[in-house]
Enzyme design. Structure first.
Site, PDB file in Angstrom:
ATOM      1  N   SER A  10       0.844  -1.193   0.000  1.00  0.00           N
ATOM      2  CA  SER A  10       0.000   0.000   0.000  1.00  0.00           C
ATOM      3  C   SER A  10       0.877   1.240   0.000  1.00  0.00           C
ATOM      4  O   SER A  10       2.086   1.159   0.245  1.00  0.00           O
ATOM      5  CB  SER A  10      -0.864   0.005   1.254  1.00  0.00           C
ATOM      6  OG  SER A  10      -0.009   0.004   2.384  1.00  0.00           O
ATOM      7  N   LYS A  11       0.248   2.374  -0.245  1.00  0.00           N
ATOM      8  CA  LYS A  11       0.997   3.627  -0.202  1.00  0.00           C
ATOM      9  C   LYS A  11       1.541   3.838   1.207  1.00  0.00           C
ATOM     10  O   LYS A  11       2.660   4.294   1.391  1.00  0.00           O
ATOM     11  CB  LYS A  11       0.088   4.775  -0.615  1.00  0.00           C
ATOM     12  CG  LYS A  11       0.689   6.132  -0.326  1.00  0.00           C
ATOM     13  CD  LYS A  11       0.202   7.180  -1.252  1.00  0.00           C
ATOM     14  CE  LYS A  11       0.703   8.570  -0.948  1.00  0.00           C
ATOM     15  NZ  LYS A  11       1.615   8.766   0.149  1.00  0.00           N
ATOM     16  N   ARG A  12       0.702   3.479   2.196  1.00  0.00           N
ATOM     17  CA  ARG A  12       1.127   3.654   3.579  1.00  0.00           C
ATOM     18  C   ARG A  12       2.383   2.843   3.897  1.00  0.00           C
ATOM     19  O   ARG A  12       3.322   3.326   4.523  1.00  0.00           O
ATOM     20  CB  ARG A  12      -0.005   3.266   4.526  1.00  0.00           C
ATOM     21  CG  ARG A  12      -0.184   4.355   5.528  1.00  0.00           C
ATOM     22  CD  ARG A  12      -1.117   4.118   6.629  1.00  0.00           C
ATOM     23  NE  ARG A  12      -0.927   2.895   7.354  1.00  0.00           N
ATOM     24  CZ  ARG A  12      -1.865   2.365   8.112  1.00  0.00           C
ATOM     25  NH1 ARG A  12      -3.028   2.946   8.179  1.00  0.00           N
ATOM     26  NH2 ARG A  12      -1.652   1.262   8.765  1.00  0.00           N
TER      27      ARG A  12
END
Ligand code: GLU
Length: 504
Positions: free
Chosen positions: A261-263
């Site tokens: 994920s981007k996170r």
């Protein structure tokens, strides 16, 4: 039939690296098969539309070298290539399904839909959704009289068009990556095909467009696999031949634990988008692969191998080589662990293989360095094997422009000896007879100085490096001398002798 594939992003934000890989595989497959690669913008969900996202996606693919044969920019015979520009044509297809009893009007309000879900949950239904069972208790053209429906439509009451999911039926289709997939329709709901704002949903628009654009293979991310049975049923409902499906494995976090994920990327400190992205809603800035110093060729090579394998040990592939080697059959079934170190390794390999003059041009363009192309080219040649990113050539090579102001203490303590200083003084004297010197000539002179009393090279070399660069390690010293020139070399040796105290 000639191969036609499409990459169909929704402009809801920046293009994620997984999307770039989907585009790449579509592109490689199209080129390998002598077919067409199409870009179609799927922007029917107005609530999720993000300003600037479409431009971003197109620019990002351009930077990657993924060039469409047809698309919103280049046009083509099957346009328009943006679904909002095709809005008028979807209604006719939804109407056709209604006329054939394969879809129906539904007039339920949001409150009524909520109530239904609550009711089904309380009754502990396994699938609390609008489906083949619950539809009979709702406000739709299957439960209302023909006059009521007519009257509601005429009075402009809001409605959606839903797909009439067959009851308890097995949907079977063959996926190129996953082989046979079988899903029973009991688990599927009556998906909305046309929304109350008159826009088609993704499902309807996607199927109609793939059919009208003569798409032969749908290559997309695994997150779309749950939608595939509905899509297969829609093709059947229209009486169209379905394309072949290939659902790509997920990109996983480096530890293999869950989707990348981007996170996760933010936390681990690496980019997830190809180019810089300024989120227009949150204002958040994300650094791209490009701006982080990755070369597009290296980035593509890295991504190609993240979910596909050539069946050999070969790792380095140009885009043309990827095109000739690529097959859908060699796409891996399991998720691919993302490894940023591997991306860096590829970048290093591509940098190393670039010509010095190309690197010099790039340095000039990227840094605006106030130096001649000849000088930059020489510096690039001396540094390129030691760096991962182009920018590091000048960062780590600062000593080419500026004399050291500090000297590595450990090396000073160990290697700045009376003997070394004597040899450096003699070497400087030798050099002073010449202005320019080649690395080979510099080496000859240095060895001459050492050979007078057979001083081992290891007892003087570190001191010379210290004087010229301030550091304990770095690129070839003779090349450095040649680039600096004899005058600067001598000045640095003399300065070091003045500043540093000998340890013995
Ligand atoms: N618009 C969908 C997306 O954003 C495309 C899915 C598909 O390729 O069918 O990923």
């Amino acid at each position: 039939m000639s191969v036609r594939v499409r990459f169909a992003p929704s402009p809801t934000g920046a293009l994620h690296i997984g999307g770039v890989r989907t585009a790449l595989y579509n592109y490689l497959f199209a080129k390998k098969s002598g077919g067409q690669f199409i870009i179609r913008i799927e922007d029917t969900d107005q609530a999720r539309y993000v300003e600037g996202a479409e431009d971003y996606i197109l620019s990002a693919l351009e930077w990657c070298g993924i060039v469409p044969d047809e698309g919103p920019k280049s046009g083509g015979n099957y346009g328009p290539y943006r679904q909002s520009d095709r809005k008028a044509l979807y209604k006719e297809y939804a109407d056709r399904l209604i006329a054939e009893g394969k879809a129906y009007y539904a007039f339920d309000t949001p409150e009524e839909l909520d109530e239904m879900r609550e009711r089904l949950k309380e009754a502990r239904m396994a699938n609390p959704q609008y489906n083949a069972i619950s539809r009979s208790q709702m406000k739709n053209s299957l439960t209302l009289s023909a006059e009521d429906v007519e009257q509601k439509l005429e009075s402009g009451e809001p409605y959606v068009i839903r797909f009439k999911m067959p009851k308890n039926d097995d949907v079977r289709f063959k996926d190129v990556v996953r082989d046979w997939v079988v899903v029973n329709t009991t688990t599927l709901d009556d998906k909305v095909l046309m929304k109350s704002d008159g826009m088609p949903t993704y499902h309807l628009a996607n199927i109609v467009d793939d059919h009208l654009m003569k798409i032969t293979h749908v290559i997309r991310g695994e997150e779309w696999l749950p939608s595939a049975p509905l899509h297969v049923l829609l093709y059947q409902a229209f009486g169209w031949e379905a394309p072949q499906f290939a659902h790509l494995p997920l990109l996983l976090k480096p530890d293999g634990n869950g989707k990348l994920s981007k996170r996760a990327a933010d936390q681990l400190g690496f980019p997830i988008f190809p180019l810089n992205w300024a989120d227009p809603i949150t204002g958040e800035l994300s650094k791209g692969f490009k701006e982080s110093g990755y070369l597009p060729e290296a980035f593509m090579n890295f991504l190609a191998l993240l979910g596909w394998n050539p069946g050999t040990e070969q790792e380095m592939f140009t885009m043309d080589q990827l095109i000739s080697e690529f097959t859908l059959e060699r796409i891996n079934k399991s998720g691919a662990k993302f490894d940023i170190e591997k991306a860096k390794w590829f970048n290093q390999q591509y940098l190393k293989n670039m010509s010095n003059s190309d690197l010099a041009q790039m340095l000039k363009a990227e840094t605006g360095a106030d130096a001649s192309l000849d000088l930059l080219s020489a510096i690039a040649g001396s540094m390129k094997e030691r760096v991962t990113f182009v920018s590091e050539i000048l960062e780590s090579g600062d000593f080419f422009f500026n004399a050291p102001t500090a000297y590595d203490e450990k090396t000073v303590n160990k290697k700045w000896t009376t003997e070394a200083v004597q040899k450096l003084t003699a070497f400087a004297k030798e050099l002073s007879h010449q202005s320019r010197i080649s690395p080979e000539e510099a080496k000859v002179k240095f060895m001459e100085v050492l050979s007078v009393d057979d001083t081992p090279i290891g007892r003087v070399m570190p001191a010379l490096r210290l004087a010229l660069t301030g550091a304990g390690g770095g690129p070839d010293l003779m090349e450095i001398i040649s680039i600096l020139g004899t005058e600067e070399t001598n000045a640095r040796i003399n300065k070091a002798i003045e500043v540093l105290k000998t340890s013995n």
